[in-house]
Design an enzyme around this catalytic site. Structure first.
Site, PDB file in Angstrom:
ATOM      1  N   LYS A 201       0.254   4.383  -6.005  1.00  0.00           N
ATOM      2  CA  LYS A 201       1.199   4.364  -4.898  1.00  0.00           C
ATOM      3  C   LYS A 201       2.137   5.551  -5.051  1.00  0.00           C
ATOM      4  O   LYS A 201       2.819   5.696  -6.063  1.00  0.00           O
ATOM      5  CB  LYS A 201       1.999   3.067  -4.890  1.00  0.00           C
ATOM      6  CG  LYS A 201       3.073   3.036  -3.810  1.00  0.00           C
ATOM      7  CD  LYS A 201       3.677   1.668  -3.679  1.00  0.00           C
ATOM      8  CE  LYS A 201       4.795   1.676  -2.644  1.00  0.00           C
ATOM      9  NZ  LYS A 201       5.356   0.341  -2.467  1.00  0.00           N
ATOM     10  N   ARG A 211      10.447   0.615   5.827  1.00  0.00           N
ATOM     11  CA  ARG A 211      11.766   0.317   5.255  1.00  0.00           C
ATOM     12  C   ARG A 211      12.745  -0.098   6.350  1.00  0.00           C
ATOM     13  O   ARG A 211      13.620  -0.925   6.113  1.00  0.00           O
ATOM     14  CB  ARG A 211      12.265   1.521   4.442  1.00  0.00           C
ATOM     15  CG  ARG A 211      11.406   1.732   3.199  1.00  0.00           C
ATOM     16  CD  ARG A 211      11.843   2.919   2.355  1.00  0.00           C
ATOM     17  NE  ARG A 211      10.862   3.179   1.300  1.00  0.00           N
ATOM     18  CZ  ARG A 211      10.848   4.269   0.544  1.00  0.00           C
ATOM     19  NH1 ARG A 211      11.762   5.207   0.711  1.00  0.00           N
ATOM     20  NH2 ARG A 211       9.922   4.429  -0.392  1.00  0.00           N
ATOM     21  N   GLU A 241      -3.537   5.803 -13.669  1.00  0.00           N
ATOM     22  CA  GLU A 241      -2.907   4.550 -13.222  1.00  0.00           C
ATOM     23  C   GLU A 241      -3.961   3.467 -12.971  1.00  0.00           C
ATOM     24  O   GLU A 241      -3.798   2.317 -13.366  1.00  0.00           O
ATOM     25  CB  GLU A 241      -2.129   4.775 -11.919  1.00  0.00           C
ATOM     26  CG  GLU A 241      -0.775   5.467 -12.078  1.00  0.00           C
ATOM     27  CD  GLU A 241       0.296   4.530 -12.628  1.00  0.00           C
ATOM     28  OE1 GLU A 241       0.006   3.337 -12.889  1.00  0.00           O
ATOM     29  OE2 GLU A 241       1.434   4.995 -12.808  1.00  0.00           O
ATOM     30  N   LYS A 256      -2.283   4.281  -1.772  1.00  0.00           N
ATOM     31  CA  LYS A 256      -1.287   4.232  -0.698  1.00  0.00           C
ATOM     32  C   LYS A 256      -0.366   5.442  -0.782  1.00  0.00           C
ATOM     33  O   LYS A 256       0.080   5.749  -1.890  1.00  0.00           O
ATOM     34  CB  LYS A 256      -0.485   2.947  -0.871  1.00  0.00           C
ATOM     35  CG  LYS A 256       0.644   2.767   0.088  1.00  0.00           C
ATOM     36  CD  LYS A 256       1.381   1.521  -0.252  1.00  0.00           C
ATOM     37  CE  LYS A 256       2.586   1.392   0.645  1.00  0.00           C
ATOM     38  NZ  LYS A 256       3.497   0.392   0.199  1.00  0.00           N
TER      39      LYS A 256
HETATM   40  C1  PBG Z   1       7.569  -2.373  -1.123  1.00  0.00           C
HETATM   41  C2  PBG Z   1       6.545  -1.821  -0.201  1.00  0.00           C
HETATM   42  C3  PBG Z   1       6.623  -0.654   0.597  1.00  0.00           C
HETATM   43  C4  PBG Z   1       5.474  -0.647   1.389  1.00  0.00           C
HETATM   44  C5  PBG Z   1       4.710  -1.769   1.036  1.00  0.00           C
HETATM   45  N1  PBG Z   1       5.383  -2.469   0.046  1.00  0.00           N
HETATM   46  C6  PBG Z   1       7.692   0.349   0.770  1.00  0.00           C
HETATM   47  C7  PBG Z   1       8.227   1.107  -0.351  1.00  0.00           C
HETATM   48  O1  PBG Z   1       7.613   1.257  -1.413  1.00  0.00           O
HETATM   49  O2  PBG Z   1       9.340   1.594  -0.177  1.00  0.00           O
HETATM   50  C8  PBG Z   1       5.175   0.393   2.430  1.00  0.00           C
HETATM   51  C9  PBG Z   1       4.285  -0.020   3.519  1.00  0.00           C
HETATM   52  C10 PBG Z   1       4.306   0.828   4.731  1.00  0.00           C
HETATM   53  O3  PBG Z   1       4.959   1.880   4.820  1.00  0.00           O
HETATM   54  O4  PBG Z   1       3.634   0.417   5.689  1.00  0.00           O
HETATM   55  N2  PBG Z   1       7.507  -2.117  -2.448  1.00  0.00           N
END
Ligand code: PBG
Length: 330
Positions: A201, A211, A241, A256
C-alpha cells in the site's frame, strides 16, 4: 520463436478480423466474480447521503444498508468491503472506538450477516476512521508507534471476527501486523478467518476522496502517511512486503492504488503466484467518473480499466464502480 515470424506469413490482424474470432482468442475476461463493492456506512444517518468528491457514491445509514446488500447480491456481487464513518465525538487519540464490540461497524456486520449470511464481508483493520488525528496508529512523540499500534490492531481484529467478518483486511502498513493478528485468530478459534493484507500500500494522493468520505481528511490536515505507507518510487520493496506478509500468514495480498500500479500487481502475481487483489481507489474512480460525467470520456473506460487489472494479474478488484459495472456485464 517470435523473432522468426515475418509478414506476410504472419498477419496479426487475421485474428482480429471478426468479433467471434476475437472472442475465441481472448486471453482475459472480466466477470462479476471479479468485483468487490466497497461501502461507506455512517453512524446516525438514516437513508443515504451523497459523497461530494465521489460522483454517484453514497454513505449508507444502518437502516438502508441491508437493502443495498440485497440489491448487490441480486446483481451477482458476492463480496463487500465495509468502511465506517463514525461520529466525530467518538474519535480520540488512541482510536478506542475501534475495539468497542458495539461500534458501528460491528453492528453493521451483525445485521448484514443475520439477514444475508452468504455475502462475504471484508472489514478494514486500521485505526484511522477512529483517531482524532487521522493517522492509522497510536502516536508517541509525534511518531506513529508500530508496536503499540499492533496491540490495538489485534483487539480490533478479534472484535471484527467475533462480529462475523469473513475477511479481515489490515490496511495500515504497520510492520508485523499479519503475524500478530494471525496468531491471535488461531488462539481464539478463528482458524477460518481470512487475512487479506494490504501488503503493498503506497503513500498516495489518490486516497483523497476516501479520506473525505470517512471524514479523516480534516483531522489529518497536511500530515502525510509517508512514515508508514510505501514510497511511490519503489517496487522491490513491494515484493519484500508481500513476502513478509505471506510468511506471516496472509491468505490474499493486495496492491493499492490500482491503475498507476499495474506493474506492481504484475510483479507480485508473477513472483508469488498467490491470490492477488487490487484496489481501484477513490481518486481513480472519481477521475474516471467525473470525466465520463463531463462527456470527456466514454463510459466504457471503467470496464476497460478493470479488464486491464485482470490482464496485469489481479484475481479480484475492489472498485466503487462494482454495482454499475456488473449491471453492464449482466
Ligand atoms: C484506511 C484506508 C484508506 C483507504 C482504504 N483504507 C485510506 C488511507 O490509507 O488513508 C483508501 C481507499 C480509497 O482511496 O478508496 N487505512
Amino acid at each position: 520463436m517470435l523473432y522468426k515470424r515475418k509478414f506476410p506469413n504472419t498477419r496479426l490482424r487475421r485474428l482480429r478480423s471478426k468479433s467471434f474470432l476475437r472472442d475465441l482468442v481472448r486471453e482475459n475476461v472480466l466477470t462479476g466474480d471479479d468485483l468487490i463493492q466497497p461501502l461507506f456506512i455512517k453512524e446516525d444517518l438514516s437513508g443515504t447521503e451523497e459523497i461530494q468528491t465521489m460522483p454517484g457514491i453514497s454513505r449508507f445509514g444502518l437502516d438502508v444498508v441491508e437493502k443495498e446488500i440485497e440489491e448487490l447480491l441480486a446483481l451477482g456481487i458476492k463480496s463487500v468491503a465495509l468502511f465506517p464513518v463514525i461520529n466525530p465525538d467518538k474519535k480520540n487519540a488512541d482510536g478506542t472506538e475501534a475495539i468497542n464490540q458495539n461500534n458501528l461497524i460491528c453492528k453493521a456486520i451483525k445485521n448484514i450477516k443475520a439477514s444475508h449470511p452468504e455475502i462475504i464481508i471484508i472489514s478494514d483493520v486500521a485505526l484511522d476512521p477512529y483517531t482524532d488525528h487521522g493517522h492509522d496508529g497510536i502516536m508517541v512523540n509525534e511518531y506513529v508507534d508500530n508496536d503499540k499500534t499492533l496491540e490495538e490492531l489485534v483487539k480490533q481484529s478479534l472484535t471484527l471476527a467475533e462480529s462475523g467478518a469473513d475477511i479481515l483486511a489490515p490496511s495500515d502498513m504497520m510492520d508485523g501486523r499479519i503475524k500478530v493478528i494471525r496468531s491471535a485468530l488461531e488462539k481464539n478459534d478463528f482458524n477460518n478467518t481470512i487475512l487479506l493484507s494490504y501488503a503493498a500500500k503506497y503513500s498516495s494522493k489518490f486516497y483523497g476522496p476516501f479520506r473525505d468520505a470517512v471524514g479523516s481528511s480534516s483531522n489529518l490536515g497536511k500530515a502525510s502517511k509517508d512514515e508508514y505507507q510505501m514510497d511511490v518510487a519503489n517496487s522491490d520493496e513491494a515484493l519484500h512486503e508481500v513476502a513478509l506478509d505471506l510468511n506471516e500468514g496472509a491468505d490474499i495480498v493486495m496492491v493499492k492504488p490500482g491503475m498507476p500500479y499495474l506493474d506492481i500487481i504484475s510483479k507480485v502475481k508473477e513472483t508469488f503466484n498467490v491470490p492477488t487483489f487490487a484496489y481501484q481507489v477513490s481518486g481513480e474512480y472519481s477521475m474516471l467518473k467525473s470525466a465520463i460525467d463531463n462527456k470527456w470520456l466514454d463510459s466504457e473506460v471503467i470496464k476497460e480499466s478493470l479488464l486491464c487489472f485482470k490482464r496485469a494479474g489481479a484475481d479480484a478488484i475492489l472498485t466503487y464502480a462494482a454495482k454499475e459495472i456488473i449491471k453492464e456485464l449482466n
